[in-house]
Write a protein that holds these residues in place. Structure first.
Motif, PDB file in Angstrom:
ATOM      1  N   ILE A 227       0.853  -1.195   0.000  1.00  0.00           N
ATOM      2  CA  ILE A 227       0.000   0.000   0.000  1.00  0.00           C
ATOM      3  C   ILE A 227       0.885   1.240   0.000  1.00  0.00           C
ATOM      4  N   SER A 228       0.648   2.129  -0.939  1.00  0.00           N
ATOM      5  CA  SER A 228       1.420   3.364  -1.009  1.00  0.00           C
ATOM      6  C   SER A 228       1.112   4.233   0.211  1.00  0.00           C
ATOM      7  N   GLY A 229       2.143   4.595   0.949  1.00  0.00           N
ATOM      8  CA  GLY A 229       1.959   5.419   2.140  1.00  0.00           C
ATOM      9  C   GLY A 229       1.862   4.624   3.421  1.00  0.00           C
ATOM     10  N   LEU A 230       1.947   3.289   3.338  1.00  0.00           N
ATOM     11  CA  LEU A 230       1.839   2.474   4.550  1.00  0.00           C
ATOM     12  C   LEU A 230       2.938   2.819   5.553  1.00  0.00           C
ATOM     13  N   HIS A 231       4.093   3.245   5.048  1.00  0.00           N
ATOM     14  CA  HIS A 231       5.220   3.534   5.942  1.00  0.00           C
ATOM     15  C   HIS A 231       4.938   4.696   6.892  1.00  0.00           C
ATOM     16  N   THR A 232       3.900   5.486   6.604  1.00  0.00           N
ATOM     17  CA  THR A 232       3.582   6.615   7.480  1.00  0.00           C
ATOM     18  C   THR A 232       2.809   6.177   8.721  1.00  0.00           C
ATOM     19  N   ARG A 238      -3.041   0.774  13.621  1.00  0.00           N
ATOM     20  CA  ARG A 238      -3.301   1.466  12.345  1.00  0.00           C
ATOM     21  C   ARG A 238      -2.910   0.587  11.148  1.00  0.00           C
ATOM     22  N   VAL A 239      -1.824  -0.139  11.291  1.00  0.00           N
ATOM     23  CA  VAL A 239      -1.422  -1.062  10.227  1.00  0.00           C
ATOM     24  C   VAL A 239      -2.491  -2.144  10.045  1.00  0.00           C
ATOM     25  N   ALA A 240      -3.094  -2.585  11.138  1.00  0.00           N
ATOM     26  CA  ALA A 240      -4.152  -3.592  11.054  1.00  0.00           C
ATOM     27  C   ALA A 240      -5.359  -3.059  10.298  1.00  0.00           C
ATOM     28  N   VAL A 241      -5.717  -1.795  10.521  1.00  0.00           N
ATOM     29  CA  VAL A 241      -6.829  -1.188   9.784  1.00  0.00           C
ATOM     30  C   VAL A 241      -6.513  -1.177   8.286  1.00  0.00           C
ATOM     31  N   ALA A 242      -5.295  -0.780   7.956  1.00  0.00           N
ATOM     32  CA  ALA A 242      -4.895  -0.756   6.542  1.00  0.00           C
ATOM     33  C   ALA A 242      -4.982  -2.157   5.936  1.00  0.00           C
ATOM     34  N   ARG A 243      -4.547  -3.156   6.690  1.00  0.00           N
ATOM     35  CA  ARG A 243      -4.588  -4.528   6.177  1.00  0.00           C
ATOM     36  C   ARG A 243      -6.020  -4.978   5.907  1.00  0.00           C
ATOM     37  N   GLU A 244      -6.938  -4.720   6.861  1.00  0.00           N
ATOM     38  CA  GLU A 244      -8.324  -5.154   6.678  1.00  0.00           C
ATOM     39  C   GLU A 244      -8.982  -4.456   5.493  1.00  0.00           C
ATOM     40  N   LEU A 245      -8.705  -3.177   5.332  1.00  0.00           N
ATOM     41  CA  LEU A 245      -9.265  -2.448   4.195  1.00  0.00           C
ATOM     42  C   LEU A 245      -8.701  -2.983   2.882  1.00  0.00           C
ATOM     43  N   TRP A 246      -7.405  -3.283   2.862  1.00  0.00           N
ATOM     44  CA  TRP A 246      -6.793  -3.814   1.635  1.00  0.00           C
ATOM     45  C   TRP A 246      -7.405  -5.161   1.269  1.00  0.00           C
ATOM     46  N   LEU A 247      -7.556  -6.052   2.278  1.00  0.00           N
ATOM     47  CA  LEU A 247      -8.109  -7.381   2.008  1.00  0.00           C
ATOM     48  C   LEU A 247      -9.535  -7.288   1.472  1.00  0.00           C
ATOM     49  N   LEU A 248     -10.335  -6.403   2.049  1.00  0.00           N
ATOM     50  CA  LEU A 248     -11.705  -6.231   1.566  1.00  0.00           C
ATOM     51  C   LEU A 248     -11.706  -5.642   0.159  1.00  0.00           C
ATOM     52  N   LEU A 264     -11.030   1.388  -4.329  1.00  0.00           N
ATOM     53  CA  LEU A 264     -10.699   2.247  -3.190  1.00  0.00           C
ATOM     54  C   LEU A 264      -9.235   2.636  -3.313  1.00  0.00           C
ATOM     55  N   PRO A 265      -8.920   3.936  -3.428  1.00  0.00           N
ATOM     56  CA  PRO A 265      -7.518   4.350  -3.591  1.00  0.00           C
ATOM     57  C   PRO A 265      -6.693   4.054  -2.343  1.00  0.00           C
ATOM     58  N   ASP A 266      -5.402   3.866  -2.543  1.00  0.00           N
ATOM     59  CA  ASP A 266      -4.501   3.680  -1.408  1.00  0.00           C
ATOM     60  C   ASP A 266      -4.592   4.846  -0.432  1.00  0.00           C
ATOM     61  N   ALA A 267      -4.767   6.052  -0.968  1.00  0.00           N
ATOM     62  CA  ALA A 267      -4.831   7.240  -0.099  1.00  0.00           C
ATOM     63  C   ALA A 267      -5.989   7.138   0.877  1.00  0.00           C
ATOM     64  N   ALA A 268      -7.108   6.546   0.448  1.00  0.00           N
ATOM     65  CA  ALA A 268      -8.254   6.383   1.340  1.00  0.00           C
ATOM     66  C   ALA A 268      -7.941   5.361   2.428  1.00  0.00           C
ATOM     67  N   ILE A 269      -7.264   4.292   2.067  1.00  0.00           N
ATOM     68  CA  ILE A 269      -6.897   3.279   3.057  1.00  0.00           C
ATOM     69  C   ILE A 269      -6.007   3.876   4.129  1.00  0.00           C
ATOM     70  N   VAL A 270      -4.993   4.622   3.726  1.00  0.00           N
ATOM     71  CA  VAL A 270      -4.053   5.213   4.683  1.00  0.00           C
ATOM     72  C   VAL A 270      -4.738   6.275   5.529  1.00  0.00           C
ATOM     73  N   ALA A 271      -5.622   7.053   4.924  1.00  0.00           N
ATOM     74  CA  ALA A 271      -6.333   8.088   5.684  1.00  0.00           C
ATOM     75  C   ALA A 271      -7.193   7.478   6.779  1.00  0.00           C
ATOM     76  N   ALA A 272      -7.915   6.409   6.444  1.00  0.00           N
ATOM     77  CA  ALA A 272      -8.755   5.755   7.447  1.00  0.00           C
ATOM     78  C   ALA A 272      -7.903   5.121   8.537  1.00  0.00           C
TER      79      ALA A 272
END
Length: 418
Positions: A227-232, A238-248, A264-272
């Motif tokens: 995911i672009s921006g995951l390093h932030t 927060r990483v777990a939220v990103a993972r669940e959104l990516w899997l869905l 769903l853009p990567d930016a939305a995943i990272v923002a959430a």
């Protein structure tokens, strides 16, 4: 000292070679082959053709899920050009069999061959015009740039990123597709001649064969970590939220046959993930979730957030992710292993010098990852023969190992002495 030359009425300006635009295929745009009967005719025509065959493939990257091929273009002397639709004709094995023993000419073959294999198209020999351009030291290696420099022809690329899953395909797109293979055979002949003159024909042969026989990459471990921006994101929740959104998102994209970024853009995943919303209202208040399409699926996305928020600490993913089997990042070498850091510094100087001497990009002279691995865990002893064997074991081509093994061994010795 003579006065500086200025561009004026009397100044000599080198002639720039004119680029002739290609606007129409020599025999016109052929009809799309989309029936078994039409394919059978193409198979016989290409079986009866002579010389190498130009091959290209178009995908719908950025529009559809995965890297499926949506158009296959071919051209061969005596057979002309064929545009084959693999959607109604997913098995092109008969066409591949008709080309047994024939060299296939592609540009950036590593991009097209995996999709062609899905259509049961497997070449016995390959000439990659992009790789040839790299080995010849050309600064720009895109097809249009190479065609302009080598053949003096202008190849428009405005349709390279369109949605090739569109049906019916527009006439302008088909014209573009036909022109892409129109130039490949002439380009192959000239690049082949230049490789021979430069003494790099054997280098190219080995590179082409490596591309042809390359095995599919193994499935990625934790692909969601791309995911672009995951390093932030700095904590596991927060990483777990990103993972669940990516899997869905991935499951939804696969189901709808859409590029994940369109779902769903990567930016939305990272923002959430950064915001950790605890209510649907908080989620849709985030700017990346304010669009009509995203808001319509907001409950679905919020369910993924809730799953991540409800995980016990023991089930949370690590922030950094699992370590690969390679060496650590070079920035840490000076502290962890100063001798390895010294080897890497010396080795990079050697590889850069050899790349300049032979007019080959550094990454084509030796894969950077392999160089790091050999510097981090060098063979014992570090003589030329041992380094040569380590490079071959690590995946270097024989020409690469022959060229760099002895200089690398000398660089290792110098680093150890220093």
């Amino acid at each position: 000292m003579p006065p500086p030359t200025t561009v004026g009425q009397d100044a000599e300006v080198p002639d720039q070679p004119a680029v002739i635009p290609l606007t129409e295929p020599a025999e016109g745009v052929p009809p799309v082959v989309d029936t078994p009967e039409a394919l059978a005719a193409v198979v016989e025509a290409f079986r009866s053709g002579t010389g190498p065959v130009a091959v290209d493939a178009e995908r719908a990257s950025g529009y559809r899920y995965g890297q499926r091929t949506y158009l296959v273009q071919l051209r061969r002397a005596g057979a002309g050009t064929a545009l084959v639709d693999p959607v109604p004709l997913p098995d092109l094995g008969a066409l591949s069999s008709a080309l047994t023993g024939v060299e296939w000419v592609l540009h950036a073959a590593s991009q097209d061959l995996p999709g062609l294999v899905e259509q049961n198209m497997r070449p016995d020999a390959v000439f990659d015009t992009e790789l040839a351009a790299r080995l010849l030291g050309m600064e720009r290696v895109g097809l249009a740039a190479v065609v302009a420099e080598v053949l003096g022809l202008g190849l428009a690329k405005e349709h390279s990123a369109v949605d090739w899953s569109t049906r019916p395909l527009p006439g302008e797109w088909l014209r573009y597709a036909a022109l892409d293979v129109e130039v490949l055979l002439e380009l192959r002949a000239e690049l082949g001649r230049r490789l021979e003159e430069a003494g790099k024909a054997e280098w190219a042969r080995q590179e082409f064969e490596a591309v042809r026989t390359a095995q599919p990459a193994p499935p990625r471990v934790d692909p969601w970590r791309r995911i672009s921006g995951l390093h932030t994101l700095r904590d596991a929740r927060r990483v777990a939220v990103a993972r669940e959104l990516w899997l869905l998102r991935d499951a939804e994209a696969r189901r709808r046959d859409l590029s994940p970024g369109r779902v769903l853009p990567d930016a939305a995943i990272v923002a959430a993930a950064a915001a950790l919303p605890t209510s649907l209202e908080q989620l849709v208040a985030l700017r990346p979730f304010s669009g009509k399409a995203t808001r319509r699926k907001a409950e679905q996305w919020f369910s993924a957030v809730q799953r991540a928020l409800g995980l016990p600490d023991a089930a949370l993913p690590s922030v950094r992710g699992p370590r690969g089997d390679g060496p650590p990042p070079p920035r840490s070498w000076a502290d962890r292993d100063p001798a390895a850091a010294a080897r890497l510094t010396a080795a990079r100087e050697v590889i850069t010098g050899l790349a300049e001497e032979h007019a080959v990009p550094v990454e084509n002279l030796l894969q950077p990852d392999l160089l790091r691995r050999v510097c981090w865990s060098p063979p014992h002893p570090t003589d030329a023969a041992s380094v040569h064997e380590a490079l071959l074991t690590g995946g270097a081509r024989p020409w690469q190992a022959d060229l760099v093994a002895a200089p690398l061994a000398a660089a290792f010795a110098d680093a150890a002495a220093a």
